[in-house]
Design a protein around this motif. Structure first.
Motif, short mmCIF file in Angstrom:
data_model
loop_
_atom_site.label_atom_id
_atom_site.label_comp_id
_atom_site.label_asym_id
_atom_site.label_seq_id
_atom_site.Cartn_x
_atom_site.Cartn_y
_atom_site.Cartn_z
N GLU A 657 0.83 -1.21 0.00
CA GLU A 657 0.00 0.00 0.00
C GLU A 657 0.85 1.24 0.00
OE1 GLU A 657 -3.14 2.55 -0.07
OE2 GLU A 657 -3.07 0.40 -0.50
N GLU A 658 1.92 1.25 0.79
CA GLU A 658 2.80 2.44 0.80
C GLU A 658 3.50 2.61 -0.54
OE1 GLU A 658 5.53 2.33 4.03
OE2 GLU A 658 4.00 2.71 5.56
N ARG A 659 3.85 1.47 -1.20
CA ARG A 659 4.47 1.59 -2.53
C ARG A 659 3.48 2.18 -3.53
NH1 ARG A 659 6.81 -3.29 -0.83
NH2 ARG A 659 5.19 -4.55 -1.87
N ARG A 660 2.22 1.72 -3.42
CA ARG A 660 1.21 2.28 -4.31
C ARG A 660 0.99 3.77 -4.04
NH1 ARG A 660 -3.52 4.08 -4.23
NH2 ARG A 660 -3.70 3.74 -1.99
N GLN A 661 0.95 4.14 -2.75
CA GLN A 661 0.73 5.54 -2.36
C GLN A 661 1.90 6.41 -2.81
OE1 GLN A 661 0.11 5.96 1.85
NE2 GLN A 661 -0.57 8.11 1.69
N LEU A 662 3.15 5.91 -2.65
CA LEU A 662 4.31 6.67 -3.09
C LEU A 662 4.31 6.87 -4.59
CD1 LEU A 662 7.07 7.99 -2.62
CD2 LEU A 662 8.10 5.71 -2.66
N ALA A 663 4.00 5.80 -5.32
CA ALA A 663 3.96 5.93 -6.78
C ALA A 663 2.87 6.88 -7.22
CB ALA A 663 3.76 4.55 -7.41
N GLN A 664 1.71 6.83 -6.54
CA GLN A 664 0.61 7.72 -6.89
C GLN A 664 0.98 9.17 -6.64
OE1 GLN A 664 -2.14 6.72 -8.33
NE2 GLN A 664 -3.00 8.80 -8.47
N ARG A 665 1.69 9.44 -5.53
CA ARG A 665 2.11 10.81 -5.23
C ARG A 665 3.09 11.31 -6.29
NH1 ARG A 665 -0.36 14.57 -3.39
NH2 ARG A 665 -1.06 13.23 -1.66
N ILE A 666 4.03 10.44 -6.73
CA ILE A 666 5.00 10.86 -7.76
C ILE A 666 4.28 11.20 -9.06
CG2 ILE A 666 6.92 10.06 -9.18
CD1 ILE A 666 7.91 8.46 -6.78
N ILE A 667 3.26 10.39 -9.41
CA ILE A 667 2.51 10.65 -10.65
C ILE A 667 1.72 11.95 -10.53
CG2 ILE A 667 0.61 9.80 -12.07
CD1 ILE A 667 1.61 6.97 -11.56
N GLN A 668 1.15 12.21 -9.36
CA GLN A 668 0.42 13.46 -9.19
C GLN A 668 1.35 14.66 -9.31
OE1 GLN A 668 -1.56 13.12 -5.40
NE2 GLN A 668 -3.07 11.60 -6.14
N ASP A 669 2.52 14.55 -8.70
CA ASP A 669 3.50 15.64 -8.84
C ASP A 669 3.91 15.82 -10.30
OD1 ASP A 669 3.36 15.98 -6.16
OD2 ASP A 669 5.33 15.09 -5.70
N ILE A 735 14.09 1.46 -1.58
CA ILE A 735 12.84 2.20 -1.39
C ILE A 735 11.64 1.26 -1.48
CG2 ILE A 735 11.35 3.96 -2.44
CD1 ILE A 735 13.87 5.49 -3.19
N ARG A 736 11.70 0.28 -2.38
CA ARG A 736 10.60 -0.67 -2.47
C ARG A 736 10.45 -1.46 -1.16
NH1 ARG A 736 8.05 -2.46 -6.91
NH2 ARG A 736 7.87 -4.51 -5.89
N GLY A 737 11.56 -1.88 -0.57
CA GLY A 737 11.50 -2.58 0.71
C GLY A 737 11.07 -4.02 0.64
N ASP A 738 10.93 -4.60 -0.56
CA ASP A 738 10.46 -5.98 -0.65
C ASP A 738 11.34 -6.83 -1.54
OD1 ASP A 738 9.87 -4.73 -3.01
OD2 ASP A 738 7.97 -5.78 -3.31
N VAL A 739 12.55 -6.39 -1.81
CA VAL A 739 13.43 -7.10 -2.75
C VAL A 739 14.35 -7.99 -1.95
CG1 VAL A 739 15.10 -6.89 -4.60
CG2 VAL A 739 13.29 -5.17 -4.34
N SER A 740 14.35 -9.29 -2.30
CA SER A 740 15.22 -10.23 -1.60
C SER A 740 16.66 -10.07 -2.05
CB SER A 740 14.75 -11.66 -1.87
OG SER A 740 14.91 -11.97 -3.25
N ARG A 741 17.52 -10.70 -1.26
CA ARG A 741 18.95 -10.59 -1.58
C ARG A 741 19.26 -11.23 -2.94
NH1 ARG A 741 23.35 -12.89 2.51
NH2 ARG A 741 23.73 -10.73 3.10
N ASP A 742 18.67 -12.34 -3.23
CA ASP A 742 18.96 -13.02 -4.49
C ASP A 742 18.50 -12.19 -5.69
OD1 ASP A 742 20.00 -15.07 -3.04
OD2 ASP A 742 18.15 -16.27 -3.07
N VAL A 743 17.31 -11.64 -5.58
CA VAL A 743 16.80 -10.79 -6.68
C VAL A 743 17.68 -9.57 -6.85
CG1 VAL A 743 14.86 -9.41 -7.46
CG2 VAL A 743 14.45 -11.64 -6.39
N ARG A 744 18.08 -9.00 -5.73
CA ARG A 744 18.95 -7.81 -5.79
C ARG A 744 20.26 -8.16 -6.51
NH1 ARG A 744 19.69 -3.14 -2.58
NH2 ARG A 744 17.95 -3.81 -1.28
N ALA A 745 20.88 -9.29 -6.09
CA ALA A 745 22.15 -9.67 -6.71
C ALA A 745 21.98 -9.92 -8.19
CB ALA A 745 22.71 -10.91 -6.00
N THR A 746 20.86 -10.57 -8.56
CA THR A 746 20.62 -10.83 -9.99
C THR A 746 20.47 -9.54 -10.78
OG1 THR A 746 19.51 -12.90 -9.40
CG2 THR A 746 19.11 -11.99 -11.61
#
Length: 786
Positions: A657-669, A735-746
Motif C-alpha cells: 500500500e505504501e508503494r502504491r501511495q508513493l507511486a501515486q504521489r509521484i505521478i500526481q506531482d 525504497i521498495r523494501g520488498d526485494v530479496s537478496r537473491d533478486v537484488r544480486a541478480t
C-alpha cells in the motif's frame, strides 16, 4: 766529329801538331747513335738468313743519309744568305747616320751664328705688343666712357620694371665686356707664346671696371623671379610684366645654347664662356614657379589645422589650387611658348608640394576625425571631377603620371592610426557603457522592456549603434578601412564581453553573500535582461561579420577575434546564475519532498509549483532562443532535484500500500509539473529526451507488484537512461523494501553486464545525482534485513 777533325787536319797540315778540340756533346751523340745502330742491326740480322737483305738495307740507309745531307746544306745556305743581307743593311744604316750627324752639326753652327740677330727682334716684338694694346684701348674708349652711364640707366630701367629695355642694355654691356676680355686675351697670346691666357692683373682690372654688370644681372634676376612668383596675381590684373619676363628668359636660354654650341663645334677658337654663363634661367623659371606654389603651404602650422580646422584647411587648398589652375590654363598658358606646358608644370609643382605637405600633416598626432577628413580628401576629393578629375585636367594628369598623392605605405599607416584612434574612443565608450550597466543592476526597479516585452538595458543599444556607425563612416573611405574598423570593433566587443562575464560572476557572488539584501531585489530580473542583451549583441556581431569582405579574412596577423565565443560564455554564465537562483528559491520546499507528511498530504508541491511558475513567467521576458533554453534547464533542474530528494531521503516502503501511495504521489506531482511546462510544446522547444518522463518510470518501478519482474523493469530503465548506476538501482530497490537478496544480486549483476557507453547527444540525469553512503556499516544476512 773525329772524322771532321781528321779532314780538317788533312786540309791544314800546318796545324797537325796542335791538339784538336772535341765537343763532349758531339761525342755523346755519336756514341748514342752507334749504340742505337748496333741495337737495330742486332734485331734485324738476328738470323743468318736475314743477311741476304743486307744490300737492300745498305742502299736504303745510303739514300736516307744523302737526303739528310742535302737538307742540311740547304738550311745552312739560306742562313748564310740572311746573315749577309743583314750585314749589308747595317752598313747602309751606318752611312746614313754619318750623313745626318754631319747635317746636324752644320745646323747647330748656323743657329749659333743667327742667335744675335734674333735678340735684336725682341724689342720690335714688345713695341708691336704695346701698339696693339693702345689700338684696343683707343677703339674701346667710347664704350668704356659710356659703361658707367649705361649701368646707371639700366639700374633705373630695372627699378621701374621696364625689363625688356633693361635686358637689352645689359646684353650690350655684357657684349662689350666679353669683347674687351677677348681682345686682351688675343693680344696676350700674340705677345707671348701660343695659347697663353690673360694675366690676372688685366682680368681683375676689367672685372672691377664692369662690376656693375654683375649687380645688374642679380637685380634683373631678382625682379624677374618676383614677377614669376606673383604671376598668378599679375595674370588677373596686368600680364605684361610676366610676358616680358618670359621673353627675357627665352633670350637668355637662346644665348646660352648659342655659346655652348660654339664651344661644342670648335668655332670659338678657344674663346671661353663669359662670366656667369650658362645662366639656365628657364630651369630657374620653373623652380621659382614651384617655390611660389609651395609658399602657400609654408604658413600652415600645427595649431591652425587642429580639429575641424584641418577639414577647412583642406577645403581651402582645394579651392585655391583649382582657382590657380583655372588662371594658369586660361591666362598664363597663352603668355608662354607651347613647349613650356605650363599647366602640366603647375600640376607637377602642386602635386609635389601637396605630397610633402600631407606627409608633414600625417606625422602629427591626429584624432580620428582629422584622419578621416584627410583620407576622404586624398582618396575621394582630390581625384574627383571637382578637382584633378576635371575633364579639362584629365589629359594633363595622365600625361604627367604624377602617381599617388600619398604612398600606399602612408595610406596604410594613416588607416592604422585611424583604427587605433577609433579603438581608443570605442574602448572608452564601452567602459563607460559597462559602468552604466553595472549601476543599473543596483536599481530598485525592474529593467526596461522593449516593444515586444523583453527585458533589456541601454548597453546593447549603445554598443550596437557605436560599432555600426563607425563601420558606416569607415565605409565612406573604403572597404579596407571598413574591414579594419569592424575587426577592431569585434576585438573590443570580445574584451567587453569578457569583462561583462566577470561582472556577472561578481554580481552573483555579491547576491549569494546576502540574498536578502534589498539592493538585490531585482537580481533575477537583471540577469534575464543581461541574457537578452547578449542575444541583441550576437545579432549585431553577426551583422558586422557579414559586412566584412571575404578577402579581408586573411589580412590580419593577429588571432582573429571571436566575440561569439565570448557571448556564448557570458550567456552560459548568466543562465547558470539564473538556475542557481531557481535552485535557491526551490531549496526550502525541496526539503519537504519524500517525507511522510508529503506522502499523505503533498503539501510542498503546490508551493514548489508556485515558485517554478513565477520563474517561468520571468523567463518569458527573455529573447528566444535563450527563453526556451532557460525553460528546458529549469525542467532538468526540477527533475534532477526531485530524483535527488528521492535517492537521498531513502524512504523505505513497509507495504504494498505504501508503494502504491508513493507511486501515486509521484505521478500526481508529475502531472502538476507537466501542467506548468505545457507551454513548451506550443513553442516547439520540447527536448529530445523529456526529463519529466523519468518520474512515471520511477513510479511504475516502485509500484510494481511482482518483484520477480524487477529484472525486466531495470533492463528497460537502464536502456532508457544508460547513465544510471548500480548504486542508484540499489537505492530504488531499498525504497521498495520488498526485494530479496537473491533478486537484488541478480539485478545488479545484470546491470553490471549490460553497462554500455553513453550514446551521442544523450544528456545524463543520474550522473549529477550522488548516492549518499549507507548509515549502516554492515548488514547481517537475516530475513528481516533482506
Amino acid at each position: 766529329m773525329s772524322a771532321g777533325a781528321r779532314s780538317n787536319g788533312g786540309d791544314k797540315p800546318e796545324d797537325a801538331g796542335l791538339p784538336v778540340a772535341v765537343w763532349p756533346e758531339v761525342e755523346q751523340a755519336e756514341h748514342l747513335a752507334r749504340g742505337a745502330a748496333l741495337k737495330w742491326a742486332s734485331g734485324v740480322f738476328c738470323r743468318p738468313e736475314h743477311l741476304e737483305r743486307l744490300s737492300q738495307y745498305r742502299k736504303r740507309e745510303s739514300q736516307r743519309t744523302t737526303s739528310i745531307h742535302s737538307r742540311l746544306k740547304s738550311v745552312v745556305q739560306s742562313y748564310l744568305e740572311g746573315v749577309g743581307w743583314g750585314l749589308q743593311q747595317l752598313r747602309e744604316a751606318r752611312t746614313e747616320l754619318e750623313e745626318v750627324s754631319h747635317a746636324l752639326r752644320k745646323a747647330g753652327l748656323e743657329a749659333r751664328r743667327n742667335a744675335d740677330g734674333v735678340k735684336s727682334l725682341e724689342t720690335l716684338r714688345e713695341i708691336s705688343f704695346h701698339h696693339c694694346q693702345l689700338l684696343a684701348a683707343v677703339s674701346n674708349l667710347p664704350r668704356l666712357y659710356s659703361v658707367r652711364g649705361m649701368v646707371l640707366e639700366t639700374e633705373r630701367l630695372v627699378e621701374s620694371r621696364r625689363l625688356l629695355e633693361a635686358h637689352a642694355r645689359l646684353m650690350d654691356l655684357e657684349r662689350w665686356q666679353d669683347d674687351i676680355l677677348w681682345q686682351l686675351q688675343g693680344e696676350a697670346g700674340n705677345a707671348g707664346t701660343a695659347g697663353s691666357a690673360l694675366s690676372p692683373e688685366d682680368e681683375e682690372l676689367v672685372t672691377k671696371y664692369f662690376s656693375g654688370v654683375g649687380r645688374l644681372v642679380e637685380a634683373l634676376g631678382k625682379e624677374l623671379w618676383a614677377v614669376v612668383s606673383s604671376s598668378l596675381a599679375l595674370a588677373r590684373q596686368n600680364p605684361t610684366p610676366f610676358v616680358s619676363a618670359v621673353r627675357i628668359v627665352e633670350r637668355e636660354e637662346a644665348l646660352d645654347e648659342a655659346l655652348l654650341e660654339e664651344r661644342g663645334q670648335g668655332r670659338g677658337h678657344g674663346r671661353p664662356l663669359p662670366p656667369g654663363r650658362p645662366r639656365c634661367w628657364r630651369r630657374r623659371f620653373f623652380q621659382v614657379l614651384e617655390e611660389a606654389v609651395s609658399a602657400r603651404f609654408r604658413s600652415v602650422s600645427y595649431l591652425h589645422t587642429r580639429g575641424p580646422g584641418l577639414a577647412g584647411h583642406l577645403s581651402a587648398l582645394q579651392h585655391s589650387i583649382m582657382a590657380d589652375l583655372a588662371t594658369v590654363r586660361h591666362l598664363l598658358e597663352h603668355c608662354v611658348p607651347p613647349h613650356y606646358r605650363l599647366t602640366g608644370a603647375y600640376l607637377r609643382a602642386s602635386h609635389r608640394c601637396l605630397h610633402a605637405h600631407l606627409a608633414q600633416v600625417s606625422s602629427w598626432e591626429l584624432e580620428s576625425g582629422e584622419i578621416f577628413a584627410m583620407l576622404n580628401w586624398v582618396l575621394h576629393i582630390y581625384n574627383s571631377p571637382d578637382m584633378m578629375g576635371h575633364p579639362e585636367l584629365v589629359v594633363e594628369m595622365q600625361r604627367e603620371e604624377l602617381g599617388p598623392l600619398i604612398s600606399f605605405e602612408g595610406l596604410d599607416q594613416l588607416q592604422n592610426k585611424y583604427v587605433q584612434s577609433v579603438r581608443k574612443s570605442v574602448s572608452e565608450w564601452m567602459h563607460k557603457a559597462l559602468e552604466v550597466e553595472l549601476t543599473d543592476w543596483q536599481r530598485d526597479q525592474e529593467p526596461d522592456t522593449d516593444h515586444e516585452g523583453f527585458y533589456q538595458t541601454s548597453l546593447p543599444t549603445i554598443i550596437t549603434q557605436m560599432l555600426e556607425e563607425n563601420a558606416r563612416v569607415a565605409l565612406m573611405i573604403g572597404e579596407s578601412l571598413r574591414d579594419g574598423t569592424i575587426q577592431m570593433g569585434l576585438y573590443e566587443m570580445e574584451n567587453l564581453l569578457n569583462r561583462f562575464r566577470e561582472a556577472l560572476v561578481e554580481f552573483g557572488k555579491e547576491h549569494r553573500r546576502d540574498p536578502s539584501n534589498n539592493k538585490n531585489k531585482f537580481y533575477l530580473h537583471y540577469l534575464l535582461a543581461s541574457i537578452s542583451n547578449c542575444i541583441i549583441l550576437k545579432t549585431s556581431t553577426e551583422s558586422l561579420q557579414q559586412q566584412r569582405s571575404s578577402r579581408s579574412a586573411g589580412q590580419f596577423s593577429r588571432t582573429p577575434p571571436n566575440p561569439l565565443a565570448a557571448l556564448d560564455r557570458a550567456v552560459r554564465r548568466a543562465c547558470r546564475l539564473v538556475m542557481d537562483q531557481l535552485l535557491l528559491d526551490l531549496q526550502p520546499f525541496l526539503q519537504g519532498l519524500l517525507t511522510r507528511s508529503w506522502l499523505v498530504q503533498g503539501d510542498p508541491t503546490p508551493k514548489l509549483c508556485q515558485v517554478l511558475e513565477r520563474h517561468l513567467d520571468l523567463y518569458g521576458r527573455v529573447r528566444p532562443p535563450c527563453r526556451q533554453r532557460l525553460q528546458e534547464e529549469s525542467q532538468w533542474l526540477l527533475v534532477v532535484e526531485y530524483v535527488r530528494a528521492l535517492i537521498q531521503k531513502r524512504l523505505v516502503c513497509r507495504s504494498a500500500e505504501e508503494r502504491r501511495q508513493l507511486a501515486q504521489r509521484i505521478i500526481q506531482d508529475d502531472q502538476q509539473f507537466r501542467e506548468i511546462f505545457h507551454g513548451l510544446e506550443g513553442e516547439g522547444s520540447v527536448p529530445e529526451v523529456n526529463p519529466l518522463a523519468l518520474l512515471p518510470v520511477l513510479a511504475d518501478f516502485i509500484r510494481l507488484k511482482d518483484a520477480n519482474m524487477l529484472t525486466l523493469e531495470v533492463s528497460g530503465l537502464a536502456a532508457k537512461y544508460p547513465d544510471i548506476s548500480d548504486e542508484h538501482v540499489s537505492v530504488l530497490l531499498d525504497i521498495r523494501g520488498d526485494v530479496s537478496r537473491d533478486v537484488r544480486a541478480t539485478i545488479l549483476d545484470l546491470l553490471e553486464q549490460s553497462t554500455a557507453p553513453l550514446p551521442a547527444g544523450y544528456r545524463p540525469i543520474f550522473t549529477d545525482i550522488l548516492v549518499p553512503p549507507s548509515s549502516m556499516s554492515f548488514c547481517l544476512p537475516t530475513a528481516k534485513c533482506a
